[in-house]
Scaffold this active site. Structure first.
Site, PDB file in Angstrom:
ATOM      1  N   GLU A 279       0.984  -1.177   0.058  1.00 25.51           N
ATOM      2  CA  GLU A 279      -0.029  -0.170   0.176  1.00 25.51           C
ATOM      3  C   GLU A 279       0.764   1.290   0.020  1.00 25.51           C
ATOM      4  OE1 GLU A 279      -3.383  -0.156  -0.579  1.00 25.51           O
ATOM      5  OE2 GLU A 279      -2.897  -1.993  -0.589  1.00 25.51           O
ATOM      6  N   TRP A 282       1.878   1.871  -3.426  1.00 22.40           N
ATOM      7  CA  TRP A 282       0.956   2.567  -4.192  1.00 22.40           C
ATOM      8  C   TRP A 282       0.832   3.997  -4.023  1.00 22.40           C
ATOM      9  CZ3 TRP A 282      -2.419   1.534  -8.059  1.00 22.40           C
ATOM     10  CH2 TRP A 282      -3.016   0.146  -8.145  1.00 22.40           C
ATOM     11  N   TRP A 311     -20.213  12.974 -19.281  1.00 25.91           N
ATOM     12  CA  TRP A 311     -20.644  12.890 -17.744  1.00 25.91           C
ATOM     13  C   TRP A 311     -21.864  13.523 -17.666  1.00 25.91           C
ATOM     14  CZ3 TRP A 311     -17.967   9.721 -15.498  1.00 25.91           C
ATOM     15  CH2 TRP A 311     -16.600   9.564 -15.746  1.00 25.91           C
ATOM     16  N   ASN A 346     -10.438   3.316   3.214  1.00 25.23           N
ATOM     17  CA  ASN A 346     -10.131   3.087   1.871  1.00 25.23           C
ATOM     18  C   ASN A 346     -11.091   2.332   1.025  1.00 25.23           C
ATOM     19  OD1 ASN A 346      -8.321   2.869  -0.438  1.00 25.23           O
ATOM     20  ND2 ASN A 346      -8.248   0.696  -0.129  1.00 25.23           N
ATOM     21  N   TRP A 364     -15.513  12.634 -12.144  1.00 24.25           N
ATOM     22  CA  TRP A 364     -14.764  12.483 -11.340  1.00 24.25           C
ATOM     23  C   TRP A 364     -14.371  13.666 -10.531  1.00 24.25           C
ATOM     24  CZ3 TRP A 364      -9.642  13.396 -11.791  1.00 24.25           C
ATOM     25  CH2 TRP A 364      -9.204  13.542 -13.084  1.00 24.25           C
ATOM     26  N   TRP A 387      -9.387   8.429  -7.407  1.00 27.30           N
ATOM     27  CA  TRP A 387     -10.516   8.943  -8.243  1.00 27.30           C
ATOM     28  C   TRP A 387     -10.158   8.501  -9.617  1.00 27.30           C
ATOM     29  CZ3 TRP A 387     -15.363  10.281  -7.085  1.00 27.30           C
ATOM     30  CH2 TRP A 387     -15.422  10.558  -6.026  1.00 27.30           C
TER      31      TRP A 387
HETATM   32  C1  LIG Z   1     -11.002   8.022  -4.262  1.00 28.71           C
HETATM   33  C2  LIG Z   1     -10.028   7.860  -3.293  1.00 28.71           C
HETATM   34  C3  LIG Z   1      -9.394   8.934  -2.758  1.00 28.71           C
HETATM   35  C4  LIG Z   1      -8.181   8.958  -2.077  1.00 28.71           C
HETATM   36  N1  LIG Z   1      -7.571  10.065  -1.509  1.00 28.71           N
HETATM   37  C5  LIG Z   1      -6.593  10.102  -0.855  1.00 28.71           C
HETATM   38  C6  LIG Z   1      -5.779  11.006  -0.141  1.00 28.71           C
HETATM   39  O1  LIG Z   1      -6.348  12.326  -0.574  1.00 28.71           O
HETATM   40  N2  LIG Z   1      -5.031  10.934   0.359  1.00 28.71           N
HETATM   41  C7  LIG Z   1      -4.257   9.797   0.985  1.00 28.71           C
HETATM   42  O2  LIG Z   1      -3.359   9.626   1.508  1.00 28.71           O
HETATM   43  N3  LIG Z   1      -4.890   8.545   0.504  1.00 28.71           N
HETATM   44  C8  LIG Z   1      -5.702   8.673  -0.480  1.00 28.71           C
HETATM   45  N4  LIG Z   1      -6.487   7.687  -0.767  1.00 28.71           N
HETATM   46  C9  LIG Z   1      -5.692   6.179  -0.668  1.00 28.71           C
HETATM   47  C10 LIG Z   1      -6.347   5.850   0.849  1.00 28.71           C
HETATM   48  O3  LIG Z   1      -7.664   5.548   0.644  1.00 28.71           O
HETATM   49  C11 LIG Z   1      -5.818   6.066   1.918  1.00 28.71           C
HETATM   50  O4  LIG Z   1      -4.490   6.378   1.802  1.00 28.71           O
HETATM   51  C12 LIG Z   1      -5.980   5.200   3.153  1.00 28.71           C
HETATM   52  O5  LIG Z   1      -7.588   4.833   3.506  1.00 28.71           O
HETATM   53  C13 LIG Z   1      -5.349   5.881   4.336  1.00 28.71           C
HETATM   54  O6  LIG Z   1      -5.764   4.976   5.347  1.00 28.71           O
HETATM   55  P1  LIG Z   1      -4.459   4.304   6.429  1.00 28.71           P
HETATM   56  O7  LIG Z   1      -3.356   5.500   6.684  1.00 28.71           O
HETATM   57  O8  LIG Z   1      -5.096   3.626   7.547  1.00 28.71           O
HETATM   58  O9  LIG Z   1      -3.955   3.413   5.160  1.00 28.71           O
HETATM   59  P2  LIG Z   1      -2.926   2.162   5.337  1.00 28.71           P
HETATM   60  O10 LIG Z   1      -3.954   1.162   4.793  1.00 28.71           O
HETATM   61  O11 LIG Z   1      -2.673   1.918   6.561  1.00 28.71           O
HETATM   62  O12 LIG Z   1      -1.794   2.595   4.483  1.00 28.71           O
HETATM   63  C14 LIG Z   1      -0.424   3.021   4.785  1.00 28.71           C
HETATM   64  C15 LIG Z   1      -0.452   4.093   3.875  1.00 28.71           C
HETATM   65  O13 LIG Z   1      -0.190   3.733   2.653  1.00 28.71           O
HETATM   66  C16 LIG Z   1      -0.708   4.740   1.700  1.00 28.71           C
HETATM   67  N5  LIG Z   1      -1.770   4.220   0.957  1.00 28.71           N
HETATM   68  C17 LIG Z   1      -2.575   3.182   1.207  1.00 28.71           C
HETATM   69  N6  LIG Z   1      -3.461   2.807   0.197  1.00 28.71           N
HETATM   70  C18 LIG Z   1      -3.364   3.785  -0.733  1.00 28.71           C
HETATM   71  C19 LIG Z   1      -4.026   3.770  -1.945  1.00 28.71           C
HETATM   72  N7  LIG Z   1      -5.002   3.063  -2.486  1.00 28.71           N
HETATM   73  N8  LIG Z   1      -3.154   4.789  -2.654  1.00 28.71           N
HETATM   74  C20 LIG Z   1      -2.183   5.697  -2.372  1.00 28.71           C
HETATM   75  N9  LIG Z   1      -1.571   5.728  -1.079  1.00 28.71           N
HETATM   76  C21 LIG Z   1      -2.168   4.475  -0.439  1.00 28.71           C
HETATM   77  C22 LIG Z   1      -1.097   6.011   2.763  1.00 28.71           C
HETATM   78  O14 LIG Z   1      -0.079   6.805   2.676  1.00 28.71           O
HETATM   79  C23 LIG Z   1      -1.554   5.097   3.701  1.00 28.71           C
HETATM   80  O15 LIG Z   1      -1.614   6.020   5.141  1.00 28.71           O
HETATM   81  C24 LIG Z   1      -7.468   7.737  -1.527  1.00 28.71           C
HETATM   82  C25 LIG Z   1      -8.328   6.623  -2.391  1.00 28.71           C
HETATM   83  C26 LIG Z   1      -9.336   6.497  -3.073  1.00 28.71           C
HETATM   84  C27 LIG Z   1      -9.959   5.089  -3.474  1.00 28.71           C
END
Ligand SMILES: Cc1cc2nc3c(=O)[nH]c(=O)nc-3n(C[C@H](O)[C@H](O)[C@H](O)COP(=O)(O)OP(=O)(O)OC[C@H]3O[C@@H](n4cnc5c(N)ncnc54)[C@H](O)[C@@H]3O)c2cc1C
Length: 457
Positions: A279, A282, A311, A346, A364, A387
């Site tokens: 993650e 990602w 859209w 997420n 979007w 997005w």
């Molecule tokens: C529509 C949409 C919008 C999003 N907007 C943001 C945003 O503005 N800021 C943001 O930090 N993340 C965003 N994310 C990614 C993800 O949802 C969040 O990073 C995550 O939910 C944060 O929770 P956590 O810290 O517990 O993540 P954990 O699951 O603990 O993951 C650890 C870290 O990995 C990174 N990470 C995890 N999943 C993703 C992912 N899919 N994409 C990119 N980085 C990821 C984050 O920095 C996160 O804190 C978005 C995802 C979607 C689908």
């Protein structure tokens, strides 16, 4: 001659190469500078949650800098162009020998840095940018033919090779700089257009809180992360995103304990830590995509053919989505969680984003902007990437015909209704009429995508 540390997205002492280099200047004295640019932040759709978290984290960082004898100057201007002028003014006023900052990837930020470089060169001051947002710099991960990766899995494989090969940088112990007779400025609690956010009481800003959060996560939840991370009703992810977004913790600091415990190769880590590392990759991927594709910073879709998509303009539908009144209880619960806490799980971000872009067929970019204004962890590349993934316009996106059914998602990931109960006031299953028919709107979305494809082929 002191060094100037221009603080941007790196509010931390640990794993901060700009700070480390500034402390190695010949005179051993350093001035910190933070430039608030509320006008530019407004243009970039930042909201009070992100700005309040940033300012509070900056205040905590100020006290850590004080222990290193680094005064923090705070300037408030409007735009990026003003920031460039201020940096040069401060550097000249204090006869700094050089300016150090962390590298930022956005087009506007890069244009600003270009202007700073020119201005500083004119007055004979060096400008050094250091990689500090990513574990591996984006130019180090390329295909065999030297192009950038477009798809996540091969990117991650190449990224992991680098990760194993280069290892993580060692922990740096800093000795305090020589003190300067310069007073620090107070850090504001709010800025014009960004009133202090009431939801901040749920969050502890700054690096030390990030470390506590990380340690709590590593002590147990990480073990079952690969299973629990999809369950919004379980506190199974790290919730570190707000700190990562403002740079109050580096991804390197997150990964170092795992390398120490499980070795250098993430493929040999247990499933929980291995999935969590993925993650974080990602997060790197979306920065990488942004770095290699200026289209992203211009808010254009990565898949050019999707520019032809028709859209829908649906103000009522959009308002219902924003306010959590769609009548689809899992979608509404996600939106209520966002509005109340500034954060959304997420899986819920995926469900709500897909509902907006597919079932409502709303562009979007409207959802992207709404999230930006309300997320405490707003991070342009991750939000844009998420997005574009949900809208099927991204570089490595969900295929347009694979559309989540939110009710099915609810059964799978919130089986006991706990999440929906927690976030929907007065919840009882299936009592509100949905604003759309899920089957018909799914069909409509697939048709619209097919149509766009036909126009471009
Ligand atoms: C529509 C949409 C919008 C999003 N907007 C943001 C945003 O503005 N800021 C943001 O930090 N993340 C965003 N994310 C990614 C993800 O949802 C969040 O990073 C995550 O939910 C944060 O929770 P956590 O810290 O517990 O993540 P954990 O699951 O603990 O993951 C650890 C870290 O990995 C990174 N990470 C995890 N999943 C993703 C992912 N899919 N994409 C990119 N980085 C990821 C984050 O920095 C996160 O804190 C978005 C995802 C979607 C689908």
């Amino acid at each position: 001659m002191p060094e100037l540390l221009w603080i941007r997205n790196d509010l931390r002492i640990a794993d901060n190469p700009a700070l480390t280099m500034a402390l190695q200047g010949t005179d051993r004295s350093v001035i910190g500078l933070f430039v608030c640019t509320p006008g530019a932040w407004k243009q970039d759709d930042w909201g009070s949650p992100r700005v309040t978290f940033l300012l509070e984290s900056l205040r905590e960082y100020q006290s850590s800098l004080r222990k290193l004898n680094i005064p923090l100057l705070v300037r408030i201007v409007d735009s990026h162009a003003d920031a460039a002028r201020v940096v040069q003014d401060v550097a000249s006023l204090h006869s700094c020998s050089s300016v150090h900052a962390g590298l930022e990837f956005g087009l506007h930020e890069q244009a600003r840095d270009q202007e700073v470089a020119t201005r500083l060169a004119d007055v004979g001051i060096a400008f050094h940018l250091h990689h500090d947002q990513m574990v591996i710099p984006p130019e180090n991960v390329l295909t065999k033919t030297g192009t950038s990766f477009k798809v996540f899995t091969p990117f991650r494989n190449a990224w992991n090779k680098q990760f194993i090969g280069s290892g993580l940088p060692p922990v740096v112990e800093h000795t305090p700089a020589d003190p300067l007779d310069i007073a620090s400025d107070p850090v504001p609690s709010e800025l014009d257009g960004f009133p202090a956010w009431a939801g901040m009481s749920r969050w502890n800003p700054g690096h030390h809180a990030a470390l506590r959060q990380l340690n709590r996560f590593l002590s147990n939840p990480i073990g079952s992360y690969h299973v629990d991370r999809n369950r919004p009703d379980i506190d199974g992810s790290s919730s570190l995103s707000p700190w990562l977004a403002v740079g109050a913790i580096s991804p390197i600091s997150c990964l170092r304990p795992l390398v120490q415990e499980h070795g250098p190769d993430p493929q040999h880590w247990p499933a929980g830590p291995g999935t969590w590392q993925s993650e974080l990759v990602w997060r790197e991927f979306y920065r990488y995509v942004m770095h290699h594709n200026p289209r992203v910073s211009m808010r254009m879709p990565m898949q050019e053919w999707t520019e032809q998509l028709q859209w829908r303009k649906d103000d009522d539908g959009f308002a219902a989505w924003c306010e959590g009144r769609t009548g689809i209880d899992i979608v509404d619960a996600g939106m209520h969680q966002l509005l109340e806490t500034g954060w959304m799980h997420n899986r819920m971000r995926m469900i709500t984003a897909m509902f907006l872009t597919k079932n409502l067929l709303i562009d979007w970019r409207h959802g992207e902007r709404f999230f930006a204004r309300h997320l405490v962890d707003y991070d342009f590349p991750s939000n844009n990437g998420g997005w574009q993934w949900a809208a099927s316009t991204g570089t490595d996106a969900a295929p347009y015909f694979r559309i989540f059914n939110p009710e099915r998602q609810a059964v799978l990931f919130d089986p006991d209704h706990e999440y929906r109960q927690r976030w929907n006031p007065g919840f009882s299953p299936m009592t509100t009429p949905p604003i759309v028919n899920l089957v018909e709107t799914r069909r409509r979305a697939i048709e619209a995508f097919k149509q766009a494809r036909t126009v471009t082929s």
